[in-house]
Scaffold this motif. Sequence first.
Motif, PDB file in Angstrom:
ATOM      1  N   PHE A  52    -112.678  -2.498  96.795  1.00 10.10           N
ATOM      2  CA  PHE A  52    -113.872  -2.060  96.464  1.00 10.10           C
ATOM      3  C   PHE A  52    -113.817  -0.598  95.977  1.00 10.10           C
ATOM      4  O   PHE A  52    -114.517   0.065  95.000  1.00 10.10           O
ATOM      5  CB  PHE A  52    -114.983  -2.080  97.310  1.00 10.10           C
ATOM      6  CG  PHE A  52    -115.502  -3.456  97.668  1.00 10.10           C
ATOM      7  CD1 PHE A  52    -116.287  -4.243  96.610  1.00 10.10           C
ATOM      8  CD2 PHE A  52    -115.041  -4.343  98.572  1.00 10.10           C
ATOM      9  CE1 PHE A  52    -116.717  -5.659  96.737  1.00 10.10           C
ATOM     10  CE2 PHE A  52    -115.340  -5.802  98.534  1.00 10.10           C
ATOM     11  CZ  PHE A  52    -116.160  -6.278  97.563  1.00 10.10           C
TER      12      PHE A  52
ATOM     13  N   ALA B  82    -114.759   1.115  92.391  1.00 15.73           N
ATOM     14  CA  ALA B  82    -115.749   2.167  92.471  1.00 15.73           C
ATOM     15  C   ALA B  82    -115.470   3.488  91.853  1.00 15.73           C
ATOM     16  O   ALA B  82    -116.213   4.117  91.269  1.00 15.73           O
ATOM     17  CB  ALA B  82    -116.286   2.512  93.797  1.00 15.73           C
ATOM     18  N   THR B  83    -114.065   3.867  91.733  1.00 15.27           N
ATOM     19  CA  THR B  83    -113.496   5.222  91.492  1.00 15.27           C
ATOM     20  C   THR B  83    -112.690   5.002  90.044  1.00 15.27           C
ATOM     21  O   THR B  83    -112.018   5.893  89.541  1.00 15.27           O
ATOM     22  CB  THR B  83    -112.726   5.673  92.512  1.00 15.27           C
ATOM     23  OG1 THR B  83    -111.604   4.866  92.782  1.00 15.27           O
ATOM     24  CG2 THR B  83    -113.403   6.177  93.786  1.00 15.27           C
TER      25      THR B  83
ATOM     26  N   ASP C 259    -120.201   3.615  84.256  1.00 14.20           N
ATOM     27  CA  ASP C 259    -121.014   3.201  85.606  1.00 14.20           C
ATOM     28  C   ASP C 259    -121.534   1.758  85.607  1.00 14.20           C
ATOM     29  O   ASP C 259    -121.148   0.969  86.394  1.00 14.20           O
ATOM     30  CB  ASP C 259    -122.105   4.242  85.844  1.00 14.20           C
ATOM     31  CG  ASP C 259    -121.582   5.681  86.166  1.00 14.20           C
ATOM     32  OD1 ASP C 259    -120.444   5.571  86.534  1.00 14.20           O
ATOM     33  OD2 ASP C 259    -122.628   6.477  86.195  1.00 14.20           O
ATOM     34  N   SER C 260    -122.017   1.346  84.313  1.00 19.78           N
ATOM     35  CA  SER C 260    -122.528   0.071  84.300  1.00 19.78           C
ATOM     36  C   SER C 260    -121.712  -1.040  84.152  1.00 19.78           C
ATOM     37  O   SER C 260    -121.778  -2.055  85.216  1.00 19.78           O
ATOM     38  CB  SER C 260    -123.477  -0.016  83.097  1.00 19.78           C
ATOM     39  OG  SER C 260    -122.491   0.066  81.828  1.00 19.78           O
TER      40      SER C 260
ATOM     41  N   ARG D 113    -118.562  -0.581  86.059  1.00 22.44           N
ATOM     42  CA  ARG D 113    -118.195  -0.684  87.610  1.00 22.44           C
ATOM     43  C   ARG D 113    -119.139  -1.461  88.410  1.00 22.44           C
ATOM     44  O   ARG D 113    -118.815  -1.967  89.330  1.00 22.44           O
ATOM     45  CB  ARG D 113    -117.979   0.903  87.978  1.00 22.44           C
ATOM     46  CG  ARG D 113    -116.681   1.527  87.652  1.00 22.44           C
ATOM     47  CD  ARG D 113    -116.520   2.936  88.159  1.00 22.44           C
ATOM     48  NE  ARG D 113    -117.258   3.868  87.702  1.00 22.44           N
ATOM     49  CZ  ARG D 113    -117.277   5.104  87.850  1.00 22.44           C
ATOM     50  NH1 ARG D 113    -116.581   5.587  88.721  1.00 22.44           N
ATOM     51  NH2 ARG D 113    -118.048   6.045  87.032  1.00 22.44           N
ATOM     52  N   VAL D 114    -120.581  -1.111  88.175  1.00 27.33           N
ATOM     53  CA  VAL D 114    -121.461  -1.747  88.795  1.00 27.33           C
ATOM     54  C   VAL D 114    -121.554  -3.402  89.131  1.00 27.33           C
ATOM     55  O   VAL D 114    -121.517  -4.193  89.900  1.00 27.33           O
ATOM     56  CB  VAL D 114    -122.960  -1.216  88.747  1.00 27.33           C
ATOM     57  CG1 VAL D 114    -124.064  -2.153  89.182  1.00 27.33           C
ATOM     58  CG2 VAL D 114    -123.209   0.272  89.262  1.00 27.33           C
TER      59      VAL D 114
ATOM     60  N   LEU E  49    -118.312  -4.744  90.369  1.00 35.87           N
ATOM     61  CA  LEU E  49    -118.412  -4.786  91.892  1.00 35.87           C
ATOM     62  C   LEU E  49    -119.374  -5.559  92.421  1.00 35.87           C
ATOM     63  O   LEU E  49    -119.042  -6.376  93.519  1.00 35.87           O
ATOM     64  CB  LEU E  49    -118.895  -3.433  92.418  1.00 35.87           C
ATOM     65  CG  LEU E  49    -117.868  -2.153  92.324  1.00 35.87           C
ATOM     66  CD1 LEU E  49    -118.502  -0.777  92.403  1.00 35.87           C
ATOM     67  CD2 LEU E  49    -116.689  -2.380  93.364  1.00 35.87           C
ATOM     68  N   ALA E  50    -120.485  -5.894  91.825  1.00 34.22           N
ATOM     69  CA  ALA E  50    -121.226  -6.903  92.181  1.00 34.22           C
ATOM     70  C   ALA E  50    -120.843  -8.357  92.155  1.00 34.22           C
ATOM     71  O   ALA E  50    -120.962  -9.325  93.231  1.00 34.22           O
ATOM     72  CB  ALA E  50    -122.836  -6.842  91.384  1.00 34.22           C
TER      73      ALA E  50
END
Lengths: 290, 290
Positions: A121, A125-126, A131-132, A134-135, A138-139
């Motif tokens: 994770f 995340a890094t 950002d969108s 990565r989110v 990750l989800a």
Amino acid sequence: MQSLSTRMAAAAADVQALIAAHLSPLAAASPVASAMIYACTGGKGLRGFLVLESARLHGIAYADALPVAAAVEAVHAYSLVHDDMPAMDDDDLRRGRPTVHRQWDEATALLAGDALQSLGFELIATAALPDSARVTLLAGFARAAGIHGMVGGQEADIAAETAARPLSLDQIIALQRGKTGALITWSASAGAVMAGADAAPLRAFGDAIGLAFQITDDILDVEGSAATMGKAVQKDAAAGKATFVSLLGLQGAKDQALALLQTADAALIPYGATAATLRETAQFVITRQN
Amino acid sequence: MQSLSTRMAAAAADVQALIAAHLSPLAAASPVASAMIYACTGGKGLRGFLVLESARLHGIAYADALPVAAAVEAVHAYSLVHDDMPAMDDDDLRRGRPTVHRQWDEATALLAGDALQSLGFELIATAALPDSARVTLLAGFARAAGIHGMVGGQEADIAAETAARPLSLDQIIALQRGKTGALITWSASAGAVMAGADAAPLRAFGDAIGLAFQITDDILDVEGSAATMGKAVQKDAAAGKATFVSLLGLQGAKDQALALLQTADAALIPYGATAATLRETAQFVITRQN
């Protein structure tokens, strides 16, 4: 162009180097960090390669996709470390070497697996991605790894060993969709997510090769040797577990894997010639010897 | 206003309800899902409460912060489930009830812990917060949970049990910063991250109460009973482990906890009267009886 196996090995080496670079500063003082590096070494790197190839298909730079590839390999490695432990499959051999709890001990294996999941994770995340992206990555990653995905499939697999009757074909397909399919599908579609593109074709591709992968595993469990597989074989038959081979027969399982290869190929039509490597990868999934 | 303990209990109930709502559809068919719910029940919910209070301080709606609070409680619960296993602390009792591997079995405990970690990341990744906030929360969460944080501290704690000489005060402080401090600091500063505000004051607050929390744990391990603690006590002294009490003496440890309470209070000065509940929470951390 180099052979697929050469390219996969190069990508796997890059993934392993990235993980080792992240953990090496700790390894001198931390057996757990050393075990994490060890657990991420020696695999084929299929999931990471799928991430990198789906990223390439969408014009994402290799260096930007590499941490995401490393993430899925870290989480895959964690699942193997925990699955091999005495409370689960109790295996002594993995990728031709002692399993982590045999090389170190159970506490180290437990903690190394736990920290590898966190690392997966952290790497996404890094990552140097929007950002969108990565989110969304990750989800999906969390869901694919957890009770609705890999862990849920693993639970069903363990339950099947003591079930009153063998699983049906539908039940085995559902089990494998969780146990191995979810993370493979996530990997194959990761590049589309990174680019904010439609991920549906690559998800269909991933679903097909994920199932083909497991059918091939069952075939190799019957036909392969511990020497080529680098782990114990014929455990399923010994345990009386239903597998694709026990349900479909050896030839039926091979036919099913070929049919899934065609499904996978068809899913790649929108990408044309740029998806040649993913087509080759699908072929590899069902022809591999370990 | 209701007492702090009433408000903490209400927040903990909301966190537990959110996790149960997420997992209940699976629980009938999945002992692992049932064990996940069980593991998230009965705790004080300190970490989740810190998330909710730091969010309130920054004007974040309770409902928007609640999944983040649930995430940290899920990861905290996973760490307890795995720490209690025979390969680690081998405890039979947690929060006054059988530990997960005693209530079910080791495989279920291993998988429930693994899936609780995934769930924690999923809850943050899918929270109704800006993408940039979610990414920053997730990156910090992963680091706080992994080899640089909680797992690293846990490893150091285990290593201390067999070390040739007891740890020094500096070594114990470093160990606890990882084992319990990292996640507490992350929780206390989460609200600032959600709002894109300066998180430094709340990180300083979290650092202070995290250390005070562990010092109080060591004091309770000496002064408390298994009945009030809901788990085995005096294990550290029996194991000959260095603790804040063995290094500072009982009174020295209490003085140190009070000094940290003052540090925590000072860190909250920028927030004025709105931080009254966090001040009360810091007080609670060092006066709690379990």
